[in-house]
Design a protein around this motif. Structure first.
Motif, PDB file in Angstrom:
ATOM      1  N   ILE A  38       2.047  -5.197   3.221  1.00  0.00           N
ATOM      2  CA  ILE A  38       1.323  -4.184   3.992  1.00  0.00           C
ATOM      3  C   ILE A  38      -0.025  -4.733   4.451  1.00  0.00           C
ATOM      4  CG2 ILE A  38       0.140  -1.954   3.809  1.00  0.00           C
ATOM      5  CD1 ILE A  38       2.515  -0.816   2.424  1.00  0.00           C
ATOM      6  N   LEU A  39      -0.689  -5.504   3.603  1.00  0.00           N
ATOM      7  CA  LEU A  39      -1.999  -6.048   3.987  1.00  0.00           C
ATOM      8  C   LEU A  39      -1.869  -7.020   5.155  1.00  0.00           C
ATOM      9  CD1 LEU A  39      -3.844  -6.611   0.569  1.00  0.00           C
ATOM     10  CD2 LEU A  39      -4.075  -4.700   2.175  1.00  0.00           C
ATOM     11  N   ALA A  40      -0.805  -7.830   5.156  1.00  0.00           N
ATOM     12  CA  ALA A  40      -0.589  -8.780   6.261  1.00  0.00           C
ATOM     13  C   ALA A  40      -0.291  -8.021   7.553  1.00  0.00           C
ATOM     14  CB  ALA A  40       0.548  -9.740   5.918  1.00  0.00           C
ATOM     15  N   ASP A 229       0.785   4.425   8.085  1.00  0.00           N
ATOM     16  CA  ASP A 229       0.078   5.475   7.353  1.00  0.00           C
ATOM     17  C   ASP A 229      -1.338   5.030   6.983  1.00  0.00           C
ATOM     18  OD1 ASP A 229       0.353   8.180   6.282  1.00  0.00           O
ATOM     19  OD2 ASP A 229      -0.059   7.208   4.367  1.00  0.00           O
ATOM     20  N   VAL A 230      -1.505   3.776   6.582  1.00  0.00           N
ATOM     21  CA  VAL A 230      -2.845   3.267   6.251  1.00  0.00           C
ATOM     22  C   VAL A 230      -3.741   3.309   7.497  1.00  0.00           C
ATOM     23  CG1 VAL A 230      -4.150   1.252   5.492  1.00  0.00           C
ATOM     24  CG2 VAL A 230      -1.942   1.774   4.423  1.00  0.00           C
ATOM     25  N   SER A 287     -15.200   2.836  -5.418  1.00  0.00           N
ATOM     26  CA  SER A 287     -14.595   1.578  -5.885  1.00  0.00           C
ATOM     27  C   SER A 287     -13.267   1.345  -5.162  1.00  0.00           C
ATOM     28  CB  SER A 287     -14.337   1.650  -7.389  1.00  0.00           C
ATOM     29  OG  SER A 287     -13.210   2.468  -7.640  1.00  0.00           O
ATOM     30  N   ARG A 288     -12.568   0.306  -5.606  1.00  0.00           N
ATOM     31  CA  ARG A 288     -11.238   0.032  -5.053  1.00  0.00           C
ATOM     32  C   ARG A 288     -10.218   1.077  -5.503  1.00  0.00           C
ATOM     33  NH1 ARG A 288     -10.840  -5.618  -3.292  1.00  0.00           N
ATOM     34  NH2 ARG A 288      -8.601  -5.356  -3.382  1.00  0.00           N
ATOM     35  N   LYS A 289     -10.564   1.883  -6.501  1.00  0.00           N
ATOM     36  CA  LYS A 289      -9.633   2.924  -6.949  1.00  0.00           C
ATOM     37  C   LYS A 289      -9.444   3.924  -5.817  1.00  0.00           C
ATOM     38  CE  LYS A 289      -8.552   6.210 -10.584  1.00  0.00           C
ATOM     39  NZ  LYS A 289      -7.201   5.671 -10.839  1.00  0.00           N
ATOM     40  N   SER A 290      -8.172   4.216  -5.503  1.00  0.00           N
ATOM     41  CA  SER A 290      -7.880   5.022  -4.318  1.00  0.00           C
ATOM     42  C   SER A 290      -7.417   6.423  -4.689  1.00  0.00           C
ATOM     43  CB  SER A 290      -6.796   4.338  -3.491  1.00  0.00           C
ATOM     44  OG  SER A 290      -7.206   3.031  -3.142  1.00  0.00           O
ATOM     45  N   ARG A 292      -5.146   9.759  -4.287  1.00  0.00           N
ATOM     46  CA  ARG A 292      -3.731   9.929  -3.942  1.00  0.00           C
ATOM     47  C   ARG A 292      -3.480  11.397  -3.634  1.00  0.00           C
ATOM     48  NH1 ARG A 292      -2.504   4.643  -3.028  1.00  0.00           N
ATOM     49  NH2 ARG A 292      -3.350   3.398  -4.733  1.00  0.00           N
ATOM     50  N   GLY A 311      -4.306   9.738   0.726  1.00  0.00           N
ATOM     51  CA  GLY A 311      -5.243   8.767   0.174  1.00  0.00           C
ATOM     52  C   GLY A 311      -4.626   7.398   0.184  1.00  0.00           C
ATOM     53  N   THR A 312      -5.453   6.399   0.345  1.00  0.00           N
ATOM     54  CA  THR A 312      -4.942   5.031   0.360  1.00  0.00           C
ATOM     55  C   THR A 312      -6.084   4.073   0.087  1.00  0.00           C
ATOM     56  OG1 THR A 312      -3.786   3.362   1.694  1.00  0.00           O
ATOM     57  CG2 THR A 312      -5.335   4.746   2.855  1.00  0.00           C
ATOM     58  N   PHE A 313      -5.733   2.837  -0.202  1.00  0.00           N
ATOM     59  CA  PHE A 313      -6.719   1.767  -0.195  1.00  0.00           C
ATOM     60  C   PHE A 313      -6.954   1.399   1.268  1.00  0.00           C
ATOM     61  CE2 PHE A 313      -7.668  -2.809  -0.095  1.00  0.00           C
ATOM     62  CZ  PHE A 313      -8.805  -2.826  -0.892  1.00  0.00           C
ATOM     63  N   SER A 344      -9.615  12.248 -15.862  1.00  0.00           N
ATOM     64  CA  SER A 344     -10.199  11.036 -15.270  1.00  0.00           C
ATOM     65  C   SER A 344     -10.689  11.319 -13.854  1.00  0.00           C
ATOM     66  CB  SER A 344      -9.125   9.940 -15.251  1.00  0.00           C
ATOM     67  OG  SER A 344      -9.573   8.845 -14.496  1.00  0.00           O
TER      68      SER A 344
ATOM     69  N   ASP B  37       1.236  -5.434  -2.361  1.00  0.00           N
ATOM     70  CA  ASP B  37      -0.142  -5.898  -2.521  1.00  0.00           C
ATOM     71  C   ASP B  37      -0.909  -5.050  -3.538  1.00  0.00           C
ATOM     72  OD1 ASP B  37      -0.087  -7.884  -0.444  1.00  0.00           O
ATOM     73  OD2 ASP B  37      -0.075  -6.227   0.988  1.00  0.00           O
ATOM     74  N   THR B  39      -4.137  -3.646  -5.141  1.00  0.00           N
ATOM     75  CA  THR B  39      -5.481  -3.436  -4.602  1.00  0.00           C
ATOM     76  C   THR B  39      -6.504  -3.047  -5.660  1.00  0.00           C
ATOM     77  OG1 THR B  39      -4.865  -1.153  -4.096  1.00  0.00           O
ATOM     78  CG2 THR B  39      -4.636  -2.768  -2.318  1.00  0.00           C
ATOM     79  N   TYR B  40      -6.029  -2.632  -6.843  1.00  0.00           N
ATOM     80  CA  TYR B  40      -6.961  -2.193  -7.881  1.00  0.00           C
ATOM     81  C   TYR B  40      -6.260  -2.222  -9.231  1.00  0.00           C
ATOM     82  CZ  TYR B  40      -9.937   0.963 -10.636  1.00  0.00           C
ATOM     83  OH  TYR B  40     -10.735   1.516 -11.605  1.00  0.00           O
ATOM     84  N   GLU B  60      -2.804  -0.313  -9.060  1.00  0.00           N
ATOM     85  CA  GLU B  60      -2.605   0.373  -7.785  1.00  0.00           C
ATOM     86  C   GLU B  60      -2.249  -0.628  -6.699  1.00  0.00           C
ATOM     87  OE1 GLU B  60      -5.802   2.955  -6.654  1.00  0.00           O
ATOM     88  OE2 GLU B  60      -5.753   4.043  -8.551  1.00  0.00           O
ATOM     89  N   VAL B  62      -1.402  -0.621  -2.252  1.00  0.00           N
ATOM     90  CA  VAL B  62      -1.980   0.106  -1.118  1.00  0.00           C
ATOM     91  C   VAL B  62      -1.567   1.573  -1.164  1.00  0.00           C
ATOM     92  CG1 VAL B  62      -2.125   0.229   1.394  1.00  0.00           C
ATOM     93  CG2 VAL B  62      -1.964  -1.996   0.298  1.00  0.00           C
ATOM     94  N   LYS B  63      -0.278   1.804  -1.419  1.00  0.00           N
ATOM     95  CA  LYS B  63       0.227   3.168  -1.281  1.00  0.00           C
ATOM     96  C   LYS B  63       0.529   3.912  -2.577  1.00  0.00           C
ATOM     97  CE  LYS B  63       0.387   5.006   1.708  1.00  0.00           C
ATOM     98  NZ  LYS B  63      -0.838   5.700   2.139  1.00  0.00           N
TER      99      LYS B  63
END
Lengths: 363, 128
Positions: A38-40, A229-230, A287-290, A292, A311-313, A344, B37, B39-40, B60, B62-63
């Motif tokens: 997905i990142l690529a 979606d991202v 943070s990087r925590k996403s 959801r 929600g997403t990164f 949390s 990927d 991510t966290y 985590e 991406v999705k």
């Protein structure tokens, strides 16, 4: 007993599998989630050009005078003043003011319209149109006759103008008829990614040929629904089933500017009767925590005040991003909030839309 | 699908390598491939005690978010802080630089609850 309803296939289902896509069910359709990482795919779309199979989406063809045939009272946006060859975003509501679907209206001729709707809602929407249009309207659900490919990314125009000369003239939210390999296509300068892009409507049986013409181009890569979606969350675009559904009013969903307050339309009175207690907001994780979908949203005093719908990164921001319904009193940009559950909670800050501000959308 | 021959595996796709009573653990190639990927990584606290198969890490992509379970009971003595900024190490090198935590094992007999590389390979085949 459970009844398994088979998924619909687009004209490209075999192509996706041959390209190694991970396939998933989406809105009743068998669709590619991703071809590589997905990142690529994200990186390629934001920097180069990607192609998406969006043949699952619905297309309705309507002929008639906007007012006389009843179309104008079905959609929330103003359409009577639309110039031919332009499109306009809006929604349609039920009698209680809830959103049946969001949609784009295309005006092909003064009395010739195309309405593009979400895949999961095709049958429901077609029924709503049939029930609500007047007898003098011509209505056709062409969802299985018209395929759709989205070519999106900063280099999309460079690629497309070779295959469909003349598309350079299209400005944002306009369209025209073109030919690709002698196949007639309706091409609009629209999209769902925040990048310069085009949506190509073509005959179902010719879709594979056009898809292959694009993929023959060295810079074009196929891209799945995962990254779609991202990309749309980074742009704060709503998605039916998340930010929009029949229990949500257009004011809650932040669709204010896509409502024509001067005309009458189905659901108007109920939708505009009272200001909503909660409305849509956008936030960036610390943070990087996403976040959801389904996470709770808490105010700065950690009191629950909303719910995450998407929600997403974010690869662009390198942190988590979220969309959700939250108390109107807590949604000014810069306000500190939390997302998660009682056990949390993670810190976040309310942000202005869009999250991603460097898109080539209007270039 | 790569499987490290000398490691032990759980049904939840964690791997563990035990040396001198210290269990180094991470997630398998199958798991990182399924996640996509990363991510966290929400790392466990050092000095915390965990039970075998207790959820103690969250990874985590991406999705989605996934729970990771402790392959052995004991005390968490070290976590891989490199994952805080470069969680993609799990995708690049899941059996090496993408390790997640080290546990001081409380009861070595619990390793009989884990699968050998060969058993894990058969288990993966049974999933398809």
């Amino acid at each position: 007993m459970s009844v398994q309803v088979p998924l619909h296939n687009t004209p490209l289902a075999d192509e996706h599998v041959a390209l190694g896509a991970k396939m998933v069910g989406f809105g009743g359709w068998n669709m590619p989630l991703q071809y590589e990482s997905i990142l690529a795919e994200w990186d390629h779309n934001r920097k180069t050009v990607s192609i998406f199979d969006c043949s699952h989406m619905g297309e309705f063809l309507i002929k008639g005078d906007a007012k006389a045939c009843g179309l104008d009272s079905i959609v929330t946006q103003t359409i009577v003043d639309m110039p031919v060859n332009t499109c306009r975003y809006g929604a349609m509501l039920n009698g209680q003011g809830g959103i049946i679907d969001d949609l784009i209206v295309y005006r092909k001729a003064p009395e010739d319209w195309m309405i593009v709707v979400n895949a999961a809602n095709i049958e429901k929407n077609a029924q709503h149109f049939r029930d609500s249009l007047n007898a003098n309207a011509q209505f056709e659900d062409a969802s299985f006759k018209i395929a759709k490919l989205d070519l999106q990314g900063p280099q999309s125009r460079d690629v497309l103008k070779v295959l469909a000369p003349g598309i350079e003239k299209l400005s944002y939210y306009t369209f025209d008829q073109f030919q690709i390999n002698d196949i007639p296509c309706l091409i609009s300068r629209t999209g769902y990614t925040g990048e310069l892009g085009f949506e190509i409507y073509c005959p179902w049986e010719k879709c594979k040929e056009i898809w292959k013409s694009f993929l023959a181009h060295a810079t074009v890569k196929p891209t799945g629904l995962g990254v779609r979606d991202v990309l749309r969350v980074e742009m704060c675009y709503s998605l039916y089933g998340h930010e929009l559904d029949e229990s949500i009013s257009p004011l809650e969903a932040g669709l204010d500017k896509f409502i024509d307050g001067k005309k009458d339309f189905i659901g108007r009175q109920a939708a505009l009767a009272r200001p909503p207690e909660r409305s849509i907001g956008y936030f960036i994780s610390a943070s990087r925590k996403s976040p959801r979908a389904g996470n709770k949203i808490f105010d700065s005093g950690e009191k629950e005040m909303g719910v995450v719908t998407s929600g997403t990164f974010s690869p662009a921001l390198q942190v988590g991003i979220g969309i959700g319904f939250m108390s109107r009193t807590s949604k000014d940009a810069g306000t500190g909030i939390f997302f998660g559950d009682e056990k949390s909670k993670s810190a976040a800050t309310v942000a202005k839309r869009p999250f991603y501000k460097n898109g080539s959308l209007k270039s | 699908m790569e499987i490290e021959e000398n490691f032990l595996y759980t049904k939840e796709h964690e791997w563990v390598s035990i040396e001198d009573n210290i269990a180094t653990m991470g997630i398998s190639d199958y798991a990182q491939e399924a996640l996509g990927d990363v991510t966290y990584v929400e790392l466990p606290e050092e000095e915390s005690d965990v039970e075998q198969f207790e959820q103690f890490v969250s990874v985590e992509s991406v999705k989605a978010a996934s729970d990771i379970f402790a392959p052995m009971a004991g005390k968490v003595i070290e976590v891989n802080r490199k994952l805080e900024d470069t969680p993609g190490l799990i995708n690049k090198d899941c059996y090496g630089k993408g390790w997640i935590a080290k546990i001081d094992v409380r009861d070595m007999d619990e390793s009989t609850n884990l699968m050998s590389a060969e058993e894990y390979r058969n288990y993966l085949e049974s999933l398809h």
